[in-house]
Scaffold this motif. Structure first.
Motif, mmCIF file in Angstrom:
data_model
loop_
_atom_site.group_PDB
_atom_site.id
_atom_site.type_symbol
_atom_site.label_atom_id
_atom_site.label_comp_id
_atom_site.label_asym_id
_atom_site.label_seq_id
_atom_site.Cartn_x
_atom_site.Cartn_y
_atom_site.Cartn_z
ATOM 1 N N LYS A 214 0.842 -1.203 0.000
ATOM 2 C CA LYS A 214 0.000 0.000 0.000
ATOM 3 C C LYS A 214 0.875 1.250 0.000
ATOM 4 O O LYS A 214 0.572 2.226 -0.682
ATOM 5 N N VAL A 217 1.963 1.950 -3.563
ATOM 6 C CA VAL A 217 0.932 2.568 -4.414
ATOM 7 C C VAL A 217 0.759 4.044 -4.042
ATOM 8 O O VAL A 217 0.667 4.908 -4.920
ATOM 9 N N VAL A 218 0.763 4.324 -2.736
ATOM 10 C CA VAL A 218 0.600 5.713 -2.278
ATOM 11 C C VAL A 218 1.776 6.573 -2.744
ATOM 12 O O VAL A 218 1.582 7.678 -3.265
ATOM 13 N N CYS A 221 1.431 7.313 -6.399
ATOM 14 C CA CYS A 221 0.420 8.355 -6.643
ATOM 15 C C CYS A 221 0.983 9.737 -6.311
ATOM 16 O O CYS A 221 0.723 10.713 -7.016
ATOM 17 N N LYS A 222 1.772 9.811 -5.238
ATOM 18 C CA LYS A 222 2.405 11.090 -4.869
ATOM 19 C C LYS A 222 3.374 11.542 -5.956
ATOM 20 O O LYS A 222 3.470 12.725 -6.273
ATOM 21 N N VAL A 224 3.182 10.784 -9.116
ATOM 22 C CA VAL A 224 2.362 11.243 -10.247
ATOM 23 C C VAL A 224 1.845 12.655 -9.954
ATOM 24 O O VAL A 224 1.881 13.540 -10.817
ATOM 25 N N ALA A 225 1.396 12.869 -8.710
ATOM 26 C CA ALA A 225 0.873 14.182 -8.314
ATOM 27 C C ALA A 225 1.933 15.267 -8.486
ATOM 28 O O ALA A 225 1.640 16.379 -8.937
ATOM 29 N N LYS A 226 3.163 14.920 -8.138
ATOM 30 C CA LYS A 226 4.256 15.897 -8.268
ATOM 31 C C LYS A 226 4.475 16.249 -9.742
ATOM 32 O O LYS A 226 4.717 17.407 -10.089
ATOM 33 N N ILE A 243 0.680 5.144 -13.232
ATOM 34 C CA ILE A 243 0.983 4.815 -11.828
ATOM 35 C C ILE A 243 2.025 3.701 -11.770
ATOM 36 O O ILE A 243 2.968 3.751 -10.972
ATOM 37 N N GLU A 244 1.864 2.708 -12.639
ATOM 38 C CA GLU A 244 2.800 1.582 -12.710
ATOM 39 C C GLU A 244 4.246 2.044 -12.864
ATOM 40 O O GLU A 244 5.158 1.481 -12.276
ATOM 41 N N LEU A 274 1.728 -5.654 -3.667
ATOM 42 C CA LEU A 274 0.309 -5.908 -3.961
ATOM 43 C C LEU A 274 -0.049 -5.647 -5.422
ATOM 44 O O LEU A 274 -0.726 -6.454 -6.052
ATOM 45 N N TRP A 275 0.392 -4.534 -5.950
ATOM 46 C CA TRP A 275 0.058 -4.169 -7.332
ATOM 47 C C TRP A 275 0.729 -5.117 -8.319
ATOM 48 O O TRP A 275 0.131 -5.548 -9.300
#
Lengths: 317, 102
Positions: A214, A217-218, A221-222, A224-226, A243-244, A274-275
Motif C-alpha cells: 500500500k 501505491v501511495v 500516486c504522490k 504522479v501528483a508531483k 501509476i505503474e 500488492l500491485w
C-alpha cells in the motif's frame, strides 16, 4: 462493483468442520507435492542455551558463498527455457525456527542469511534475472525493539560483507521501501552497495526493506501528483500505466514477478508487492526460511514450470 | 429475489449474506481513478495557483476515494482460487494484504 444482499438468514448454528488430517488432499500445500522431508532437519535439534546460532547455522560472513566460482548445474527436472525471469521471496519463520531450538529470534534471523546466499547463487547459475526479497515490512516495526535493532545491525553487516562478492559476481543490489525510518548508518551502507554494484547485470537483487504494497501505491500516486504539479503530466493522462511507472519496482526491466515463494507456512501476501503480484504464480512452503535450501527452491521452480499461466484470460503454458 | 445494497448495509447486516460482484475495473483501474479524483478535487480547491498538496495523498484519502468511485469493500479473510493456476488473477490487491490464499 455491485453488492447484493440475499434474503436468506445465515444459520448461526453452523460450525466449520475440523480439518481432516487423514486427507492430505485438503491441505493448501497439497497443490505443490513437496518431497518428503526428514523430520530431524526441522525439529529434533538439541536446545542451545546460548544466544548464538547452533553450529549447523554458522554463517560464512565473508560473503564468499554468494555465487561461487563454479556455476551450479541445472537439475534434470528443470527446463532452462521455462525458468522465471523474476522470482519474489517472502522470507518468514525465523522466530519459530529459533524458538524450537531455544534460541532468541535474532539467532533465527542470523541463520536466515545463508539460505538467502544459496538462493542468490542458484539464481545466478540458472539464469533468473531478478530476485526480490521481502526482508522487512512496514508492519515489522511493532516487534520488540531489541529484535528490530538486531535486524538493522544484521542488514548492515550482511550488505557490507557482501559488496565485494556482488561486484565480483555481477550482482546488482537495489533496496526498495521507505528508507527514511532506517538508521543513518544502514542508509549509508545501502547507498554504497547500490553505487558499487549499479553496473552489474548478471542478477538484479531487489531487497524490500521497510516496504509495504500500500505504501508503494501511495508513493507512486504522490510521484504522479508531483509531475502534475510540475506540469509534466496532464490530469487527463493519468491511468494505471502511469501509476505503474512510478512504483518502486521501476528499477527493473521485469517489474512483475513470475513466481512468488513464501517460506514459513503462512498463506498470505502480507502487504508485499500488492500491485505487481496480480498474475504472479504463488508457491507456499512450510519450511521455515533458515531451513530453506536448494531442494526447496528446486521444488518451487518445478511447480512453477508445471503450471499454466493466465493473464486475465490468455493461457500460457 | 436479491436486493442491491450499499457497503454500509452489507457490512452491518450479520443475518444476511452479501454477494459482491467484482471486475477488473475494481482493481488497478480503480486505484488510478481514485488517485485522479483526489488530484481533481485538490486542484479545484486551489484554482488560483493550481497548486497540488502532496500531503493529501495518503492511505486514508485513497481509501475514501476508492469508496467514492465504488471500489472499496472489506478485506476478505479467505481467497479461494479455482483452476490450474495459483494466482489471484487481478483480484483488487488493495484488499488482499492479509487475506489467506488457498
Amino acid at each position: 462493483m455491485l453488492s447484493l444482499t440475499l434474503p436468506i438468514p445465515l444459520l448461526k448454528t453452523l460450525t466449520p468442520p475440523s480439518p481432516n488430517i487423514n486427507n492430505p488432499s485438503l491441505s493448501p500445500y497439497s497443490h505443490y507435492q513437496p518431497r518428503s522431508r526428514s523430520l530431524t532437519r526441522g525439529l529434533i535439534v538439541p536446545k542451545h542455551s546460548s544466544a548464538t546460532a547452533p553450529p549447523s547455522a554458522t554463517l560464512r560472513d565473508d560473503g564468499t558463498s554468494l555465487a561461487g566460482d563454479s556455476p551450479e548445474p541445472l537439475p534434470e527436472e528443470l527446463v532452462a527455457e521455462l525458468m522465471p525471469k523474476h522470482v519474489a521471496v517472502i522470507i518468514d519463520g525465523h522466530g519459530r525456527w529459533a524458538k524450537l531450538r531455544g534460541l532468541p529470534a535474532s539467532a533465527g534471523h542470523q541463520a536466515g542469511v545463508q539460505p538467502l546466499r544459496t538462493v542468490v547463487r542458484l539464481c545466478c547459475s540458472w539464469g533468473i534475472q531478478v530476485l526480490t526479497v521481502f526482508v522487512l515490512s512496514t508492519e515489522n516495526w511493532f516487534r520488540p525493539k531489541v529484535e528490530v535493532d538486531s535486524l538493522m545491525k544484521l542488514f548492515e553487516t550482511t550488505i557490507n560483507s557482501s559488496i565485494a562478492c556482488m561486484k565480483k559476481e555481477g550482482i546488482q543490489i537495489y533496496v526498495i521501501g521507505d528508507s527514511s525510518k532506517l538508521p543513518e548508518s544502514l542508509r549509508s551502507t545501502i547507498a554504497n552497495a547500490e553505487k558499487s554494484t549499479k553496473h552489474n547485470s548478471r542478477l538484479q537483487l531487489i531487497v524490500a526493506m521497510n516496504y509495504g504494497g500500500k505504501y508503494d501505491v501511495v508513493q507512486a500516486c504522490k510521484s504522479v501528483a508531483k509531475k502534475v504539479k510540475d506540469g509534466l503530466l496532464h490530469l487527463d493522462n493519468i491511468n494505471e500505466k502511469i501509476i505503474e511507472k512510478e512504483l518502486e519496482t521501476k528499477c527493473t526491466e521485469f517489474p512483475y514477478p513470475d513466481l512468488l515463494i513464501r517460506a514459513g507456512g503462512e498463506l498470505r501476501l502480507s502487504n508485499f508487492l500488492l500491485w505487481q503480484l496480480a498474475y504472479t504464480e504463488f508457491y507456499f512452503n512450510k519450511t521455515p526460511w533458515p531451513d530453506f535450501g536448494k531442494e526447496e527452491f528446486v521444488d518451487a521452480l518445478r511447480s512453477f514450470q508445471q503450471r499454466q499461466r493466465h493473464y486475465g484470460g490468455e493461457r500460457h503454458s | 429475489m436479491v436486493q442491491e445494497v450499499n457497503e454500509v448495509v452489507a457490512l452491518h447486516d450479520p443475518d444476511h449474506m452479501t454477494l459482491e460482484f467484482l471486475s477488473h475495473a475494481d482493481g488497478r483501474e480503480a486505484v488510478a481513478k481514485a488517485a485522479n479524483l483526489i488530484f481533481v478535487e485538490n486542484l479545484k480547491q486551489h484554482k488560483l495557483g493550481g497548486e497540488l498538496d502532496l500531503q493529501i495523498l495518503l492511505e486514508p484519502q485513497l481509501n475514501e476515494a476508492l469508496q467514492i468511485v465504488g471500489s472499496k469493500g472489506p478485506e476478505p479473510d479467505l481467497l479461494l482460487v479455482y483452476g490450474p493456476v495459483r494466482s489471484h488473477l487481478g483480484f483488487p490487491a488493495w484488499r488482499l494484504r492479509y487475506t489467506e490464499i488457498m
